[in-house]
Design a protein around this motif. Structure first.
Motif, short mmCIF file in Angstrom:
data_model
loop_
_atom_site.label_atom_id
_atom_site.label_comp_id
_atom_site.label_asym_id
_atom_site.label_seq_id
_atom_site.Cartn_x
_atom_site.Cartn_y
_atom_site.Cartn_z
N ILE A 1 -7.50 1.68 8.37
CA ILE A 1 -6.80 2.83 7.80
C ILE A 1 -7.77 3.74 7.06
O ILE A 1 -7.75 4.97 7.21
CB ILE A 1 -5.67 2.37 6.87
CG1 ILE A 1 -4.49 1.84 7.69
CG2 ILE A 1 -5.19 3.51 5.98
CD1 ILE A 1 -3.33 1.35 6.87
N GLN A 2 -8.61 3.15 6.23
CA GLN A 2 -9.54 3.96 5.44
C GLN A 2 -10.52 4.71 6.34
O GLN A 2 -10.81 5.90 6.11
CB GLN A 2 -10.30 3.06 4.47
CG GLN A 2 -9.43 2.53 3.34
CD GLN A 2 -10.08 1.36 2.60
OE1 GLN A 2 -11.27 1.05 2.81
NE2 GLN A 2 -9.32 0.71 1.73
N THR A 3 -11.01 4.05 7.37
CA THR A 3 -11.96 4.69 8.28
C THR A 3 -11.27 5.78 9.10
O THR A 3 -11.81 6.89 9.26
CB THR A 3 -12.58 3.65 9.22
OG1 THR A 3 -13.15 2.59 8.45
CG2 THR A 3 -13.66 4.28 10.08
N SER A 4 -10.09 5.49 9.60
CA SER A 4 -9.34 6.48 10.38
C SER A 4 -8.97 7.68 9.51
O SER A 4 -9.11 8.83 9.94
CB SER A 4 -8.07 5.84 10.97
OG SER A 4 -8.39 4.78 11.82
N ASN B 1 -8.93 13.31 7.88
CA ASN B 1 -9.05 14.31 6.82
C ASN B 1 -10.21 15.27 7.05
O ASN B 1 -10.12 16.47 6.76
CB ASN B 1 -9.20 13.61 5.46
CG ASN B 1 -7.89 13.01 4.97
OD1 ASN B 1 -6.82 13.61 5.13
ND2 ASN B 1 -7.95 11.83 4.38
N ARG B 2 -11.29 14.74 7.61
CA ARG B 2 -12.44 15.60 7.93
C ARG B 2 -12.05 16.63 9.00
O ARG B 2 -12.36 17.81 8.89
CB ARG B 2 -13.61 14.75 8.40
CG ARG B 2 -14.87 15.56 8.74
CD ARG B 2 -15.93 14.66 9.34
NE ARG B 2 -16.32 13.62 8.39
CZ ARG B 2 -16.88 12.45 8.75
NH1 ARG B 2 -17.06 12.18 10.03
NH2 ARG B 2 -17.21 11.58 7.85
N ALA B 3 -11.34 16.15 10.01
CA ALA B 3 -10.91 17.05 11.09
C ALA B 3 -9.94 18.10 10.57
O ALA B 3 -10.02 19.28 10.94
CB ALA B 3 -10.27 16.25 12.22
N GLU C 1 -20.03 1.30 12.14
CA GLU C 1 -18.61 1.62 11.96
C GLU C 1 -17.84 1.45 13.26
O GLU C 1 -16.72 0.90 13.26
CB GLU C 1 -18.48 3.07 11.46
CG GLU C 1 -17.04 3.49 11.21
CD GLU C 1 -16.95 4.92 10.73
OE1 GLU C 1 -17.01 5.13 9.49
OE2 GLU C 1 -16.83 5.84 11.57
N ALA C 2 -18.44 1.89 14.36
CA ALA C 2 -17.76 1.79 15.65
C ALA C 2 -17.47 0.34 16.02
O ALA C 2 -16.37 0.00 16.46
CB ALA C 2 -18.59 2.45 16.74
N ARG D 1 0.83 -1.21 0.00
CA ARG D 1 0.00 0.00 0.00
C ARG D 1 0.87 1.27 0.00
O ARG D 1 0.45 2.30 0.51
CB ARG D 1 -0.90 0.01 1.25
CG ARG D 1 -1.92 -1.13 1.29
CD ARG D 1 -3.04 -0.89 0.29
NE ARG D 1 -4.11 -1.86 0.43
CZ ARG D 1 -4.24 -2.95 -0.32
NH1 ARG D 1 -3.32 -3.20 -1.27
NH2 ARG D 1 -5.24 -3.79 -0.16
N LYS D 2 2.06 1.20 -0.59
CA LYS D 2 2.99 2.32 -0.52
C LYS D 2 2.46 3.58 -1.20
O LYS D 2 2.82 4.70 -0.82
CB LYS D 2 4.33 1.93 -1.14
CG LYS D 2 4.26 1.57 -2.62
CD LYS D 2 5.64 1.17 -3.13
CE LYS D 2 5.57 0.80 -4.62
NZ LYS D 2 6.89 0.38 -5.13
N ASP D 3 1.59 3.43 -2.20
CA ASP D 3 1.08 4.61 -2.90
C ASP D 3 -0.04 5.29 -2.12
O ASP D 3 -0.15 6.52 -2.11
CB ASP D 3 0.57 4.22 -4.29
CG ASP D 3 1.70 3.75 -5.20
OD1 ASP D 3 2.84 4.24 -5.03
OD2 ASP D 3 1.45 2.87 -6.04
N SER D 4 -0.86 4.50 -1.43
CA SER D 4 -2.00 5.08 -0.71
C SER D 4 -1.64 5.52 0.70
O SER D 4 -2.26 6.41 1.25
CB SER D 4 -3.15 4.07 -0.66
OG SER D 4 -2.73 2.87 -0.04
N CYS D 5 -0.62 4.88 1.29
CA CYS D 5 -0.24 5.24 2.66
C CYS D 5 1.26 5.04 2.84
O CYS D 5 1.71 4.09 3.49
CB CYS D 5 -1.00 4.37 3.65
SG CYS D 5 -0.93 4.99 5.33
#
Length: 514
Positions: free
Chosen positions: A275-278, A283-285, A231-232, A130-134
């Motif tokens: 990772i995607q959820t976090s 990003n929203r914050a 989600e939680a 996942r080096k490109d996305s993270c």
């Protein structure tokens, strides 16, 4: 303008440490090298064909024996240094294990300006996948300048008490939710004559606590009757599964390096989700932060403070906190509640301090309260002495060393087995007993490198101040609200990726009247 100045300053710092690193990683021989025994003569445990020494890590499970007991047997048989060869899957062809804190000190003081600590092979491979996305996810797997850049940016913020103390109120609110859930479970258990596993609640508390810091978000993990597909709930499940799967991949026999096994596929799925959820919450914050004016921005936020310097590093730091900050803190809290339930005298003494500082059960914990909670801090130290999250620390030597009278060449993988001296009378009198009082006196270990629950040196745990804040608040509020007892046989402690309790935390708890 300020960003350009900071970038120039960071580049100068990098260049300085590049030069220092070049000087610090030479092939020079240390004092006493010629008199030391050759590396090849270090005693070693028997290595079998094909499986090597891997059996020493997983066979104890079938004999009811933990790895800590195995280490004590090895230390008794071979002395303060030994080699383990053929630990398949671990990433180590040969591992030198140390048991003497004097040698721990030598390793740490000679780890170099960019210490090398090999991470879990499965996580390293995931990063490549996942080096490109993270690209910067996984602090533990980073080395050299990449590691230096992230730590140089995050250290002044995450290790600054003033900034971490800003989260006292938020963590207190989360812990109040935990206390409410414990009351509910205690009443239910009394009604239906069952015994709940409180470890699950500790894990939910740990995830919610880290969420308010790493994600600037209240995830809702401590709500009762969460939907299975919420989600939680998925984040709770994922945070537990990651290290269970990592253990199966990196410690137990596995074919994942040769083919995509079901365990590997599940591992990727779980980390992807977390990772995607976090990242969505981070990003929203950060987007909201960018829209705020200078007068409304929350100066104490860890996420925002790091984002001011580098948004990508803020994201990477948050993801790492979510990965390693849940199972770890939850384990320590669970172990501590067990010790307090088993040791009545120490529980009463902590409650007396809690009642003095918190006038009633609902009084919030503040930084002023924590500053005066001396016995509480001793309790947390004693818990992490007996039940740290790791048996020891890993390093790869960057220079030639002499350890325990042997030559150890540059590039050797080392493990300092800190939990062994921590549970030995030579360093801690009455070592097997839970005695927080030992930290209140002028007690000092024979060597301060024996006790290292968060690691030592520049690669020590980045979240140690936050973890201590969470633990201090949780222990104080729980003991202020409940009387704990343990009417079962002694808890067993086991080692997978982390060390901790090996059975359900079936505490008997009784809510206090005042």
């Amino acid at each position: 303008m300020s960003t350009n100045v900071e970038n120039t300053s960071l580049e100068k710092k990098r260049e300085y440490y590049r030069n220092l690193n070049a000087l610090d990683t030479t092939d020079a021989k240390p004092r006493g090298w010629d008199k030391a025994k050759p590396f090849e003569s270090i005693p070693g445990a028997r290595c079998f064909p094909v499986i090597g020494n891997l059996w020493r890590l997983w066979m104890p499970l079938f004999r009811g024996k933990d790895i800590v007991a195995v280490h004590k047997e090895l230390c008794a048989e071979y002395g303060n240094i030994l080699t383990l060869k053929g630990i398949l899957g671990s990433g180590f062809k040969q591992l030198v294990v140390l048991y003497d804190p004097k040698d721990f000190e030598t390793v740490v003081k000679n780890e170099g300006v960019w210490p090398i600590r090999k991470g879990q092979p499965s996580l390293e491979y995931y990063r490549k996948l996942r080096k490109d996305s993270c690209p910067n996810f996984g602090f533990a797997t980073l080395q050299g300048e990449d590691w230096f850049t992230l730590r140089t940016t995050a250290n002044p913020i995450l290790l600054q008490p003033k900034i971490i103390n800003e989260y006292t109120e938020k963590v207190d609110r989360v812990t109040t939710e935990l206390v409410d859930n414990m009351k509910y479970l205690a009443e239910r258990d009394e009604a239906i004559k069952t015994s709940s596993d409180f470890k699950n609640e500790m894990d939910k508390w740990a995830l919610e606590s880290i969420g308010v810091v790493a994600l600037d978000t209240h995830l809702g993990c401590l709500k009762r009757n969460l939907e299975l597909e919420s989600e939680a709930q998925k984040m709770i499940n994922s945070s537990k599964q990651i290290f269970e799967l990592m253990y199966k991949l990196d410690v137990l026999p596995s074919m994942w390096k040769l083919m995509n096994t079901p365990t590997w596929n599940k591992y990727v799925e779980v980390i992807d989700f977390l990772i995607q959820t976090s990242a969505k919450h981070v990003n929203r914050a950060l987007d909201n932060f960018d829209k705020e004016t200078d007068t409304t921005k929350e100066a104490g936020s860890v996420l925002h403070q790091i984002a001011k310097k580098d948004r990508n590093i803020a994201l990477s730091t948050a993801l790492d906190m979510m990965l390693v900050g849940v199972d770890t803190t939850g384990r320590i809290l669970s172990a501590g509640l067990y010790f307090l339930a088993k040791n009545r005298e120490q529980q009463i003494r902590l409650r007396e301090e809690a009642k003095r500082l918190l006038k009633n059960k609902n009084t919030p914990v503040t930084t002023k309260v924590l500053a005066e909670a001396t016995y509480l801090k001793a309790v947390v130290k004693e818990v992490t002495r007996l039940a740290p999250i790791g048996v020891g620390n890993l390093r790869t030597t960057v220079k030639n060393l002499t350890l325990a009278g042997y030559q150890v060449p540059k590039g050797t993988d080392i493990m300092t087995a800190n939990l062994i001296p921590c549970t030995t009378d030579e360093y801690f009198p009455r070592a097997k007993e839970f005695l927080p009082e030992r930290w209140l006196s002028s007690h000092k270990t024979a060597n301060p490198f024996a006790f290292a629950p968060f690691g030592l040196g520049s690669r020590s745990c980045l979240g140690k101040r936050l973890a201590n804040l969470e633990l201090h608040i949780a222990f104080l509020k729980i003991i202020r609200n409940f009387d704990l007892s343990w009417p079962h046989e002694d808890m067993c402690f086991t080692t997978t990726i982390f060390y901790g309790i090996g059975k359900p935390l079936q505490l008997h708890i009784k809510a206090l009247n005042q």
